[in-house]
Design a protein around this motif. Structure first.
Motif, PDB file in Angstrom:
ATOM      1  N   LEU A 110     -47.948  32.735  21.720  1.00 38.77           N
ATOM      2  CA  LEU A 110     -48.862  31.864  22.467  1.00 38.77           C
ATOM      3  C   LEU A 110     -48.906  32.308  23.924  1.00 38.77           C
ATOM      4  N   TRP A 111     -50.110  32.627  24.386  1.00 40.53           N
ATOM      5  CA  TRP A 111     -50.311  33.060  25.759  1.00 40.53           C
ATOM      6  C   TRP A 111     -51.041  31.956  26.527  1.00 40.53           C
ATOM      7  N   GLY A 112     -50.426  31.524  27.618  1.00 38.47           N
ATOM      8  CA  GLY A 112     -51.106  30.600  28.514  1.00 38.47           C
ATOM      9  C   GLY A 112     -51.744  31.383  29.647  1.00 38.47           C
ATOM     10  N   VAL A 177     -60.865  25.776  18.228  1.00 44.83           N
ATOM     11  CA  VAL A 177     -61.124  27.194  18.456  1.00 44.83           C
ATOM     12  C   VAL A 177     -62.467  27.347  19.168  1.00 44.83           C
ATOM     13  N   ILE A 178     -62.437  27.930  20.373  1.00 46.44           N
ATOM     14  CA  ILE A 178     -63.682  28.112  21.129  1.00 46.44           C
ATOM     15  C   ILE A 178     -64.054  29.589  21.280  1.00 46.44           C
ATOM     16  N   GLY A 179     -63.154  30.485  20.844  1.00 47.10           N
ATOM     17  CA  GLY A 179     -63.451  31.908  20.982  1.00 47.10           C
ATOM     18  C   GLY A 179     -62.655  32.748  20.001  1.00 47.10           C
ATOM     19  N   ILE A 180     -63.278  33.833  19.575  1.00 46.33           N
ATOM     20  CA  ILE A 180     -62.624  34.804  18.700  1.00 46.33           C
ATOM     21  C   ILE A 180     -62.517  36.120  19.473  1.00 46.33           C
ATOM     22  N   ILE A 181     -61.327  36.651  19.544  1.00 45.06           N
ATOM     23  CA  ILE A 181     -61.117  37.870  20.318  1.00 45.06           C
ATOM     24  C   ILE A 181     -60.610  38.993  19.427  1.00 45.06           C
ATOM     25  N   LYS A 182     -60.833  40.202  19.901  1.00 47.88           N
ATOM     26  CA  LYS A 182     -60.326  41.391  19.216  1.00 47.88           C
ATOM     27  C   LYS A 182     -59.514  42.170  20.219  1.00 47.88           C
ATOM     28  N   THR A 183     -58.208  42.233  20.003  1.00 48.36           N
ATOM     29  CA  THR A 183     -57.346  42.954  20.934  1.00 48.36           C
ATOM     30  C   THR A 183     -57.182  44.386  20.475  1.00 48.36           C
ATOM     31  N   GLY A 184     -57.668  45.321  21.282  1.00 48.27           N
ATOM     32  CA  GLY A 184     -57.504  46.737  20.985  1.00 48.27           C
ATOM     33  C   GLY A 184     -58.165  47.129  19.692  1.00 48.27           C
ATOM     34  N   SER A 185     -57.549  48.114  19.022  1.00 50.69           N
ATOM     35  CA  SER A 185     -58.102  48.646  17.783  1.00 50.69           C
ATOM     36  C   SER A 185     -57.722  47.812  16.588  1.00 50.69           C
ATOM     37  N   GLY A 186     -56.697  46.943  16.729  1.00 49.73           N
ATOM     38  CA  GLY A 186     -56.220  46.185  15.590  1.00 49.73           C
ATOM     39  C   GLY A 186     -55.451  47.051  14.609  1.00 49.73           C
ATOM     40  N   LEU A 187     -55.167  48.288  14.991  1.00 47.99           N
ATOM     41  CA  LEU A 187     -54.536  49.216  14.051  1.00 47.99           C
ATOM     42  C   LEU A 187     -53.139  48.760  13.666  1.00 47.99           C
ATOM     43  N   LEU A 188     -52.370  48.297  14.641  1.00 47.05           N
ATOM     44  CA  LEU A 188     -51.009  47.897  14.321  1.00 47.05           C
ATOM     45  C   LEU A 188     -50.989  46.726  13.361  1.00 47.05           C
ATOM     46  N   GLN A 189     -51.941  45.789  13.530  1.00 47.70           N
ATOM     47  CA  GLN A 189     -52.008  44.686  12.580  1.00 47.70           C
ATOM     48  C   GLN A 189     -52.388  45.180  11.197  1.00 47.70           C
ATOM     49  N   ASN A 190     -53.262  46.188  11.128  1.00 43.47           N
ATOM     50  CA  ASN A 190     -53.690  46.711   9.830  1.00 43.47           C
ATOM     51  C   ASN A 190     -52.550  47.404   9.098  1.00 43.47           C
ATOM     52  N   ILE A 191     -51.702  48.129   9.845  1.00 46.44           N
ATOM     53  CA  ILE A 191     -50.651  48.914   9.213  1.00 46.44           C
ATOM     54  C   ILE A 191     -49.414  48.071   8.946  1.00 46.44           C
ATOM     55  N   ILE A 192     -48.956  47.316   9.953  1.00 48.02           N
ATOM     56  CA  ILE A 192     -47.739  46.527   9.787  1.00 48.02           C
ATOM     57  C   ILE A 192     -48.001  45.087  10.201  1.00 48.02           C
ATOM     58  N   GLY A 193     -49.091  44.549   9.674  1.00 48.83           N
ATOM     59  CA  GLY A 193     -49.500  43.201  10.045  1.00 48.83           C
ATOM     60  C   GLY A 193     -48.492  42.134   9.711  1.00 48.83           C
ATOM     61  N   ASN A 194     -47.648  42.359   8.702  1.00 46.71           N
ATOM     62  CA  ASN A 194     -46.662  41.368   8.310  1.00 46.71           C
ATOM     63  C   ASN A 194     -45.547  41.241   9.342  1.00 46.71           C
ATOM     64  N   TYR A 195     -45.409  42.224  10.210  1.00 46.22           N
ATOM     65  CA  TYR A 195     -44.310  42.228  11.169  1.00 46.22           C
ATOM     66  C   TYR A 195     -44.776  41.949  12.591  1.00 46.22           C
ATOM     67  N   ILE A 196     -46.074  42.076  12.841  1.00 41.47           N
ATOM     68  CA  ILE A 196     -46.602  41.812  14.175  1.00 41.47           C
ATOM     69  C   ILE A 196     -47.293  40.449  14.176  1.00 41.47           C
ATOM     70  N   PRO A 197     -46.862  39.510  15.018  1.00 39.87           N
ATOM     71  CA  PRO A 197     -47.462  38.175  15.015  1.00 39.87           C
ATOM     72  C   PRO A 197     -48.875  38.188  15.569  1.00 39.87           C
ATOM     73  N   THR A 198     -49.631  37.156  15.212  1.00 39.14           N
ATOM     74  CA  THR A 198     -50.978  37.012  15.752  1.00 39.14           C
ATOM     75  C   THR A 198     -50.903  36.519  17.188  1.00 39.14           C
ATOM     76  N   PHE A 199     -51.961  36.739  17.944  1.00 38.25           N
ATOM     77  CA  PHE A 199     -52.017  36.305  19.337  1.00 38.25           C
ATOM     78  C   PHE A 199     -52.960  35.112  19.452  1.00 38.25           C
ATOM     79  N   VAL A 200     -52.492  34.079  20.144  1.00 43.20           N
ATOM     80  CA  VAL A 200     -53.301  32.889  20.403  1.00 43.20           C
ATOM     81  C   VAL A 200     -53.278  32.625  21.904  1.00 43.20           C
ATOM     82  N   TYR A 201     -54.455  32.366  22.476  1.00 43.85           N
ATOM     83  CA  TYR A 201     -54.569  32.112  23.908  1.00 43.85           C
ATOM     84  C   TYR A 201     -55.008  30.676  24.147  1.00 43.85           C
ATOM     85  N   VAL A 202     -54.334  29.997  25.084  1.00 44.44           N
ATOM     86  CA  VAL A 202     -54.696  28.638  25.484  1.00 44.44           C
ATOM     87  C   VAL A 202     -54.653  28.569  27.008  1.00 44.44           C
TER      88      VAL A 202
END
Length: 395
Positions: A110-112, A177-202
């Motif tokens: 969670l990012w403030g 939810v007021i916005g959908i973001i795409k951080t970078g290429s998303g490659l790390l989530q695609n390859i090891i998504g089970n180990y990298i947490p999702t990012f949420v901004y408030v």
């Protein structure tokens, strides 16, 4: 020259299976070097892009672990904004948490942040809007989620208006939810998504309200173009220490330098893996000498006849040298083709771009030709030194 090449082709076709196996061994060695190099290059590029997308290309100011009760607040934020060479500064609060949507619980960071965060941290907005001044002022329960989270919970990218439950400050609350973001290429989530947490901004004020904090975890700073990041970071730290009448209470982190250190470490790993791959190429090149020595023994009478009718030592030597180089060259071409085909297939699967680089192809090609020459010298020398009488006596 052309005659030597034609003669080499004819002689290699005499034992096609043996020649093909030698070429195949060299091709495997070359392709392994190319594949390792391409994997490393794509990985380094993707990781660099991903780190930059998380804001790891600028400067952050935070309180030292030995600072005691000293912390960053609004006053410190305003001091930083007024510093020379500072283009923008934004407060950041970070918390490890969990987000729930449609009864699917996901680990998250969670990012403030505030309204200016996207000017410092690379946040690419796909749908919806960023936070506005009212969201920050009211500490509103609104959030931005990344596209990977949207797809994993609602199986689509756009979930604007949906409600998610976020654990913040030890309590769960609903956020719109007021916005959908795409951080970078998303490659790390695609390859090891089970180990990298999702990012949420408030909004950072929302995190402060929920957790009871009246301070910031860190302040992200964007330096004006051409500014010395390390020098400016130290100047900011000194100014904050003077304001707090403290010494060493704050630290600056040049995240771009940390990213460079990481990529340098990856380059070293690449060099080691390439060296390991080169061993297989070296071993395959040794087979050239074996094949050529066998060929010399099989063609002893032929060599004797050629020398008896006036063939020079240099001609015999060049004939065998061309055969060795031709084996190495053909194996290298097949290896390059196979290496790049496999690399392109892997790059397309993971959605990465891959380009053929001369600085990677030319050294491999040069090494293969050089190895063919080196390992062909002894068999060629042995053939050229045969005496016609001794060669003709061989059965």
């Amino acid at each position: 020259m052309i005659d030597y090449v034609k003669s080499a082709f004819r002689n290699l076709q005499r034992k096609r299976v043996r020649t093909s196996l030698t070429i195949f061994g060299i091709a495997i060695g070359v392709s392994s070097v190319i594949i390792v190099g391409n994997i490393s290059r794509c990985g380094t590029t993707a990781l660099s892009t991903e780190l930059e997308s998380l804001g790891l290309s600028g400067l952050t100011i935070s309180a030292s672990q030995d600072a005691g009760s000293v912390s960053l607040n609004e006053t410190d934020l305003n001091i930083i904004k007024r510093c020379d060479q500072v283009e923008q500064a934004t407060p950041i609060l970070v918390e490890s948490t969990e987000v729930t949507a449609r009864k699917i619980r996901t680990k998250a960071i969670l990012w403030g942040i505030d309204t200016k965060a996207n000017q410092i941290i690379s946040i690419h907005l796909l749908y919806g809007r960023m936070f506005n001044n009212e969201d920050i002022r009211d500490g509103a329960n609104v959030c931005l989620v990344d596209e990977a989270f949207s797809k994993s919970t609602y199986f689509r990218s756009n979930i604007i208006g949906k409600t998610v439950t976020i654990l913040c400050g030890g309590a769960e609350e609903n956020y719109k939810v007021i916005g959908i973001i795409k951080t970078g290429s998303g490659l790390l989530q695609n390859i090891i998504g089970n180990y990298i947490p999702t990012f949420v901004y408030v909004p950072y004020t929302t995190v402060q309200k929920a957790s009871g904090k009246d301070y910031f975890d860190q302040i992200a700073v964007k330096i004006k173009s051409g500014g010395n990041v390390d020098r400016i970071g130290q100047a900011i730290v000194d100014k904050l220490d003077r304001n707090k009448c403290s010494t060493g209470a704050f630290v600056s982190n040049n995240l771009a330098k940390q990213k460079d250190s990481l990529t340098n470490m990856l380059d070293i790993i690449t060099l080691i893996l390439t060296a390991v791959g080169s061993i297989s190429l070296f071993v395959a090149s040794l087979s050239i000498m074996t094949v050529m020595l066998v060929s010399v023994n099989e063609r002893t009478r032929e060599i004797g006849i050629k020398k008896a009718i006036g063939a020079k030592r240099s001609s015999i030597m060049l004939e065998f040298m061309f055969e060795a180089v031709l084996i190495s060259f053909i194996g290298c071409i097949f290896g390059l083709a196979a290496g790049y085909l496999i690399s392109y297939a892997g790059a397309n699967y993971f959605g990465m771009a891959l380009n053929i680089r001369g600085d990677a192809v030319l050294p491999v090609l040069a090494f293969s030709i050089l190895s063919g020459t080196i390992f062909g010298i002894y068999p060629a020398y042995k053939a050229s030194n045969m005496k016609p009488v001794d060669a003709l006596r061989q059965e």
